[in-house]
Design a protein around this motif. Structure first.
Motif, PDB file in Angstrom:
ATOM      1  N   UNK A  48       6.109   9.829  16.454  1.00 50.41           N
ATOM      2  CA  UNK A  48       7.010  10.005  17.589  1.00 50.41           C
ATOM      3  C   UNK A  48       8.476   9.816  17.204  1.00 50.41           C
ATOM      4  N   UNK A  49       8.732   8.814  16.322  1.00 49.40           N
ATOM      5  CA  UNK A  49      10.130   8.549  15.980  1.00 49.40           C
ATOM      6  C   UNK A  49      10.452   8.732  14.492  1.00 49.40           C
ATOM      7  N   UNK A  50       9.422   9.046  13.683  1.00 45.97           N
ATOM      8  CA  UNK A  50       9.649   9.312  12.272  1.00 45.97           C
ATOM      9  C   UNK A  50       9.869   8.081  11.411  1.00 45.97           C
ATOM     10  N   UNK A  51       9.678   6.892  11.984  1.00 47.94           N
ATOM     11  CA  UNK A  51       9.886   5.663  11.223  1.00 47.94           C
ATOM     12  C   UNK A  51       8.656   5.350  10.369  1.00 47.94           C
ATOM     13  N   UNK A  52       8.886   4.991   9.115  1.00 47.00           N
ATOM     14  CA  UNK A  52       7.804   4.647   8.190  1.00 47.00           C
ATOM     15  C   UNK A  52       7.753   3.126   8.032  1.00 47.00           C
ATOM     16  N   UNK A  53       6.559   2.575   8.126  1.00 46.28           N
ATOM     17  CA  UNK A  53       6.384   1.133   7.998  1.00 46.28           C
ATOM     18  C   UNK A  53       5.349   0.798   6.941  1.00 46.28           C
ATOM     19  N   UNK A  54       5.251  -0.466   6.610  1.00 49.01           N
ATOM     20  CA  UNK A  54       4.235  -0.950   5.670  1.00 49.01           C
ATOM     21  C   UNK A  54       3.317  -1.894   6.429  1.00 49.01           C
ATOM     22  N   UNK A  55       2.050  -1.584   6.380  1.00 43.75           N
ATOM     23  CA  UNK A  55       1.061  -2.300   7.184  1.00 43.75           C
ATOM     24  C   UNK A  55       0.913  -3.747   6.756  1.00 43.75           C
ATOM     25  N   UNK A  56       0.842  -4.641   7.752  1.00 41.40           N
ATOM     26  CA  UNK A  56       0.545  -6.046   7.503  1.00 41.40           C
ATOM     27  C   UNK A  56      -0.970  -6.173   7.408  1.00 41.40           C
ATOM     28  N   UNK A  57      -1.505  -6.840   6.379  1.00 43.89           N
ATOM     29  CA  UNK A  57      -2.962  -7.003   6.257  1.00 43.89           C
ATOM     30  C   UNK A  57      -3.592  -7.507   7.550  1.00 43.89           C
ATOM     31  N   UNK A  58      -4.749  -6.932   7.900  1.00 44.08           N
ATOM     32  CA  UNK A  58      -5.530  -7.286   9.088  1.00 44.08           C
ATOM     33  C   UNK A  58      -4.931  -6.753  10.392  1.00 44.08           C
ATOM     34  N   UNK A  59      -3.824  -6.006  10.313  1.00 43.17           N
ATOM     35  CA  UNK A  59      -3.233  -5.421  11.510  1.00 43.17           C
ATOM     36  C   UNK A  59      -3.387  -3.908  11.445  1.00 43.17           C
ATOM     37  N   UNK A  60      -3.602  -3.282  12.584  1.00 44.90           N
ATOM     38  CA  UNK A  60      -3.807  -1.839  12.635  1.00 44.90           C
ATOM     39  C   UNK A  60      -2.464  -1.129  12.823  1.00 44.90           C
ATOM     40  N   UNK A  61      -1.981  -0.496  11.747  1.00 47.56           N
ATOM     41  CA  UNK A  61      -0.726   0.254  11.798  1.00 47.56           C
ATOM     42  C   UNK A  61       0.409  -0.542  12.429  1.00 47.56           C
ATOM     43  N   UNK A  62       0.539  -1.805  12.001  1.00 49.18           N
ATOM     44  CA  UNK A  62       1.641  -2.646  12.449  1.00 49.18           C
ATOM     45  C   UNK A  62       2.298  -3.276  11.231  1.00 49.18           C
ATOM     46  N   UNK A  63       3.620  -3.307  11.241  1.00 50.48           N
ATOM     47  CA  UNK A  63       4.331  -3.898  10.117  1.00 50.48           C
ATOM     48  C   UNK A  63       5.786  -3.510  10.144  1.00 50.48           C
ATOM     49  N   UNK A  64       6.582  -4.096   9.255  1.00 48.05           N
ATOM     50  CA  UNK A  64       8.022  -3.818   9.226  1.00 48.05           C
ATOM     51  C   UNK A  64       8.347  -2.431   8.687  1.00 48.05           C
ATOM     52  N   UNK A  65       9.564  -1.995   8.975  1.00 46.95           N
ATOM     53  CA  UNK A  65      10.046  -0.715   8.457  1.00 46.95           C
ATOM     54  C   UNK A  65      10.083  -0.790   6.932  1.00 46.95           C
ATOM     55  N   UNK A  66       9.670   0.311   6.289  1.00 45.51           N
ATOM     56  CA  UNK A  66       9.637   0.343   4.824  1.00 45.51           C
ATOM     57  C   UNK A  66      10.657   1.346   4.284  1.00 45.51           C
ATOM     58  N   UNK A  67      11.433   0.906   3.280  1.00 38.14           N
ATOM     59  CA  UNK A  67      12.400   1.808   2.653  1.00 38.14           C
ATOM     60  C   UNK A  67      12.554   1.527   1.157  1.00 38.14           C
ATOM     61  N   UNK A  68      11.762   0.590   0.633  1.00 35.22           N
ATOM     62  CA  UNK A  68      11.885   0.203  -0.783  1.00 35.22           C
ATOM     63  C   UNK A  68      11.031   1.111  -1.668  1.00 35.22           C
ATOM     64  N   UNK A  69      11.390   2.387  -1.692  1.00 29.07           N
ATOM     65  CA  UNK A  69      10.576   3.372  -2.390  1.00 29.07           C
ATOM     66  C   UNK A  69      10.488   3.128  -3.892  1.00 29.07           C
ATOM     67  N   UNK A  70      11.523   2.512  -4.464  1.00 25.63           N
ATOM     68  CA  UNK A  70      11.514   2.283  -5.907  1.00 25.63           C
ATOM     69  C   UNK A  70      10.556   1.171  -6.336  1.00 25.63           C
ATOM     70  N   UNK A  71       9.975   0.453  -5.365  1.00 27.37           N
ATOM     71  CA  UNK A  71       9.007  -0.602  -5.703  1.00 27.37           C
ATOM     72  C   UNK A  71       7.600  -0.044  -5.874  1.00 27.37           C
ATOM     73  N   UNK A  72       7.390   1.222  -5.508  1.00 32.96           N
ATOM     74  CA  UNK A  72       6.065   1.846  -5.596  1.00 32.96           C
ATOM     75  C   UNK A  72       5.790   2.258  -7.045  1.00 32.96           C
ATOM     76  N   UNK A  73       4.706   1.747  -7.598  1.00 33.98           N
ATOM     77  CA  UNK A  73       4.349   2.100  -8.982  1.00 33.98           C
ATOM     78  C   UNK A  73       3.331   3.237  -9.047  1.00 33.98           C
ATOM     79  N   UNK A  74       2.602   3.448  -7.946  1.00 33.06           N
ATOM     80  CA  UNK A  74       1.600   4.516  -7.918  1.00 33.06           C
ATOM     81  C   UNK A  74       1.305   4.920  -6.478  1.00 33.06           C
TER      82      UNK A  74
END
Length: 223
Positions: A48-74
């Protein structure tokens, strides 16, 4: 797996991380697993709003906004549906082949069609725990040696059994076995059917696993 299978070239941007490209393509799933600091994490996009987040363990599609793309190794791209189905069905069949007992569920596993989903084959109710294995040895650490040995003995003797409720990783665990009874239209003489229930504390709903061989339970249903 090649990202071009999932991301249309015309919707990609040279400076955009491949994981972001995947999520922003509306034809792709809205979630994607990635490896960050050697741990598998799940990213998701709000369509709906195009915001990308990172899921908190044990939560269904809930978590803070994610923008640290350079931390992804795979980036762990999802498997094509048919390939995933075949892999899961083969897993169930491989485990079922080790059983020293029989029952209608195991016969259904052996007759399953690899190209179809576990749900379509009637092996699960289409839940997130399908393919998840819990070993009897893992349960032993929580139920204790007595309950463990009583379950094993009942399985070997092919007789009914139901344990008391015991703590299992913060849930109420229960082991059970059912056998053929005269007039039973589901099981055949000599069949034995078992499972493990992992229910929310002081509640009668949770996660349910079926005994697929003498040492393993596999995900079947969530209530």
């Amino acid at each position: 797996m090649d990202i071009d299978e999932y991301t249309q070239k015309e919707t990609s941007y040279p400076n955009m991380h491949e994981a972001e490209q995947f999520l922003r393509n509306p034809k792709n799933p809205s979630v994607l697993q990635v490896i960050i600091e050697k741990k598998k994490r799940t990213l998701f996009i709000n369509r709906d709003n195009g915001i990308i987040g990172i899921k908190i363990p044990q939560k269904r599609n809930k978590g803070p906004v994610f923008s640290s793309w350079d931390t992804i190794s795979k980036v762990c791209y999802p498997q094509p549906e048919e390939e995933r189905n075949e892999k899961l069905v083969r897993k169930y069949q491989s485990l079922a082949a080790k059983a020293t007992f029989s029952n209608p569920y195991l016969r259904k596993v052996k007759a399953a069609v690899p190209g179809k989903s576990l749900y379509e084959n009637g092996l699960t109710t289409g839940v997130p725990i399908e393919g998840e294995v819990i070993t009897l040895e893992a349960i032993r650490k929580w139920c204790g040696d007595y309950t463990y040995s009583q379950f094993q003995k009942a399985l070997k003797e092919k007789r009914q059994y139901r344990s008391g409720r015991f703590n299992f990783r913060g849930y109420d665990g229960t082991l059970w076995l059912e056998t053929y009874q005269e007039g039973d239209s589901y099981m055949k003489p000599g069949d034995i059917h078992g499972g493990f229930s992992k229910e929310r504390r002081n509640c009668l709903n949770g996660f349910y696993y079926l005994l697929i061989n003498d040492s393993n339970f596999i995900g079947y249903d969530i209530d």
